[in-house]
Write a protein that holds these residues in place. Structure first.
Motif, short mmCIF file in Angstrom:
data_model
loop_
_atom_site.label_atom_id
_atom_site.label_comp_id
_atom_site.label_asym_id
_atom_site.label_seq_id
_atom_site.Cartn_x
_atom_site.Cartn_y
_atom_site.Cartn_z
N LEU A 185 0.82 -1.22 0.00
CA LEU A 185 0.00 0.00 0.00
C LEU A 185 0.85 1.27 0.00
O LEU A 185 0.32 2.38 -0.03
N GLU A 186 2.18 1.09 0.06
CA GLU A 186 3.06 2.26 0.16
C GLU A 186 2.99 3.15 -1.07
O GLU A 186 3.03 4.38 -0.98
N GLY A 187 2.88 2.55 -2.26
CA GLY A 187 2.79 3.35 -3.48
C GLY A 187 1.57 4.25 -3.46
O GLY A 187 1.66 5.45 -3.75
N LEU A 188 0.42 3.68 -3.11
CA LEU A 188 -0.80 4.48 -2.99
C LEU A 188 -0.65 5.55 -1.94
O LEU A 188 -1.06 6.71 -2.14
N SER A 189 -0.04 5.20 -0.81
CA SER A 189 0.16 6.16 0.28
C SER A 189 1.01 7.35 -0.16
O SER A 189 0.73 8.50 0.20
N LEU A 190 2.05 7.09 -0.93
CA LEU A 190 2.91 8.18 -1.41
C LEU A 190 2.15 9.13 -2.32
O LEU A 190 2.32 10.36 -2.23
N HIS A 191 1.31 8.59 -3.20
CA HIS A 191 0.52 9.45 -4.09
C HIS A 191 -0.48 10.28 -3.29
O HIS A 191 -0.64 11.48 -3.54
N VAL A 192 -1.14 9.65 -2.33
CA VAL A 192 -2.13 10.36 -1.52
C VAL A 192 -1.46 11.47 -0.70
O VAL A 192 -1.97 12.60 -0.63
N ALA A 193 -0.32 11.16 -0.09
CA ALA A 193 0.39 12.17 0.70
C ALA A 193 0.83 13.35 -0.17
O ALA A 193 0.74 14.51 0.24
N SER A 194 1.28 13.07 -1.38
CA SER A 194 1.68 14.14 -2.31
C SER A 194 0.51 15.06 -2.61
O SER A 194 0.63 16.29 -2.56
N LEU A 195 -0.64 14.47 -2.92
CA LEU A 195 -1.83 15.26 -3.26
C LEU A 195 -2.32 16.05 -2.05
O LEU A 195 -2.73 17.21 -2.18
N GLN A 196 -2.28 15.45 -0.87
CA GLN A 196 -2.74 16.15 0.34
C GLN A 196 -1.88 17.37 0.63
O GLN A 196 -2.41 18.45 0.94
N VAL A 197 -0.58 17.22 0.53
CA VAL A 197 0.31 18.35 0.81
C VAL A 197 0.16 19.43 -0.25
O VAL A 197 0.12 20.63 0.06
N LEU A 198 0.07 19.05 -1.52
CA LEU A 198 -0.10 20.04 -2.58
C LEU A 198 -1.41 20.79 -2.45
O LEU A 198 -1.50 21.97 -2.80
N ALA A 199 -2.44 20.13 -1.93
CA ALA A 199 -3.73 20.79 -1.74
C ALA A 199 -3.71 21.73 -0.53
O ALA A 199 -4.35 22.79 -0.55
N ALA A 200 -2.96 21.36 0.51
CA ALA A 200 -2.99 22.12 1.76
C ALA A 200 -1.89 23.16 1.90
O ALA A 200 -2.12 24.22 2.49
N ARG A 201 -0.70 22.86 1.38
CA ARG A 201 0.45 23.75 1.59
C ARG A 201 0.56 24.79 0.48
O ARG A 201 1.28 24.61 -0.49
N ARG A 202 -0.14 25.90 0.66
CA ARG A 202 -0.10 26.96 -0.36
C ARG A 202 1.24 27.69 -0.38
O ARG A 202 1.54 28.44 -1.31
#
Length: 367
Positions: A185-202
């Motif tokens: 599940l690590e591959g999916l986790s890395l993609h999700v974490a990337s999207l979460q940070v890009l959405a939140a960290r302006r």
């Protein structure tokens, strides 16, 4: 293990090495090692090697998609999915190298190379990963500072495990056996974490560029799968690619520090010992170097993060001899042996056993 290998608890010699009061000699040890490495020319750029790798991987990436188009609606696409995972992992390693300034002399060139290789080819945010990874390098295996041992699904430290109750405590006691299946599940986790940070960290530098690269890459990928394959085969393709991608990346990072001593939050120690005593190298030849992206030379990489990957193998005998000279234990073991240590360590942490993995730096921080 080799003759220089140590158990995660470290032998008496290692404990004595870190218990000694800090002296002028200790504060200049790393400088002497750095001088020897520089004199050997091991910090020079390796442009030909990196350009060759980048061109080969770009060609392999294109070849995978040509094969995908030619095969069409076929279960043989699962082999293509596996090949894509391997190529994406190699781009992940190249992005890691660029983020560490290993590839080019120019910081700008390295930053853009990391963004493109991580974002456009692997679908990951270089900005998110770089910030997290730099924190790890500044304080590897240190409680409260290293994000790689922060609380999560797996409890990496006794303090985190002991705070868990109910199912969390039950799982922690068996987490070593679940760790490697969780890598699927690590591959999916890395993609999700990337999207979460890009959405939140302006405030993230080049956030919009990374959003275009990462979101475009992931959305385009899924769209192409659904255009060519029926939903069931598309889902199977995605599962194989993400699962193997996670295993390849996670399986390369996991052996390097897991099962090595945990450094208490307030401990202070010189740079050489901080990096060497909690890191582990992995035996192997050129195939291991390729499969692990050079992370099998974890000690050398932590001591010289900007050293080009192909030079790490050449630096190893210099670093190992120097560590022996100054009485700092240098750990190296086989890949399978390191995985055994990881499983044993995580299970014992989950059972609340502190002593076998208490870092000897605890004592030095109290002196």
């Amino acid at each position: 293990m080799t003759s220089t290998s140590i158990d995660p608890s470290l032998p008496a010699a290692g404990r004595e090495a870190v218990r000694r009061p800090r002296t002028a000699r200790q504060t200049t040890t790393y400088s002497e090692l750095s001088r020897r490495v520089q004199d050997a020319g091991l910090l020079r750029r390796r442009y030909a090697w990196y350009w060759t790798q980048m061109l080969l991987m770009t060609g392999a990436f294109a070849g995978v998609w040509v094969a995908f188009g030619l095969l069409g609606d076929s279960w043989l696409q699962l082999l293509v999915a596996a090949a894509l995972a391997v190529v994406m992992a190699q781009f992940g390693f190249l992005g890691h190298d660029a983020a560490h300034r290993q590839v080019f002399a120019s910081a700008r060139w390295n930053d853009w190379a990391a963004r493109i290789m991580a974002g456009a080819f692997a679908g990951l945010s270089a900005g998110w990963w770089g910030h997290k990874h730099n924190r790890h390098h500044s304080a590897p295996n240190q409680e409260g500072r290293d994000p790689d041992i922060a609380p999560g699904v797996v409890a990496f430290t006794p303090a985190v495990a002991q705070a868990r109750t109910g199912f969390g405590a039950w799982f922690a006691a068996r987490q070593g056996w679940a760790f490697f299946p969780l890598l699927l599940l690590e591959g999916l986790s890395l993609h999700v974490a990337s999207l979460q940070v890009l959405a939140a960290r302006r405030d993230l530098k080049f956030r919009r560029v990374e959003l275009v690269l990462v979101v475009g890459r992931l959305a385009g990928y899924v769209a192409v799968l659904l255009l060519v394959l029926p939903p069931g085969k598309a889902a199977a393709f995605l599962a194989v690619q993400l699962g193997l991608f996670g295993v390849l990346l996670g399986g390369s990072f996991a052996p390097n520090h897991k099962g090595m001593p945990i450094v208490p939050e307030g401990a202070r120690v010189d740079f050489l010992r901080r990096q060497v005593l909690v890191s582990r190298n992995i035996d192997g030849g050129p195939l291991t170097d390729l499969a692990m992206g050079g992370l099998n030379y974890q000690i050398e990489h932590h001591l010289f993060p900007s050293m080009p990957r192909p030079n790490l193998r050449r630096a190893q005998p210099i670093v190992r001899a120097f560590c022996r000279e100054v009485g700092v234990n240098y750990t190296q073991t086989s890949l399978v042996g390191s995985y055994r240590i990881v499983v044993r360590y995580l299970n014992r942490v989950g059972l609340g056993e502190r002593d076998p993995f208490t870092c000897p730096l605890v004592q030095s921080s109290r002196n």
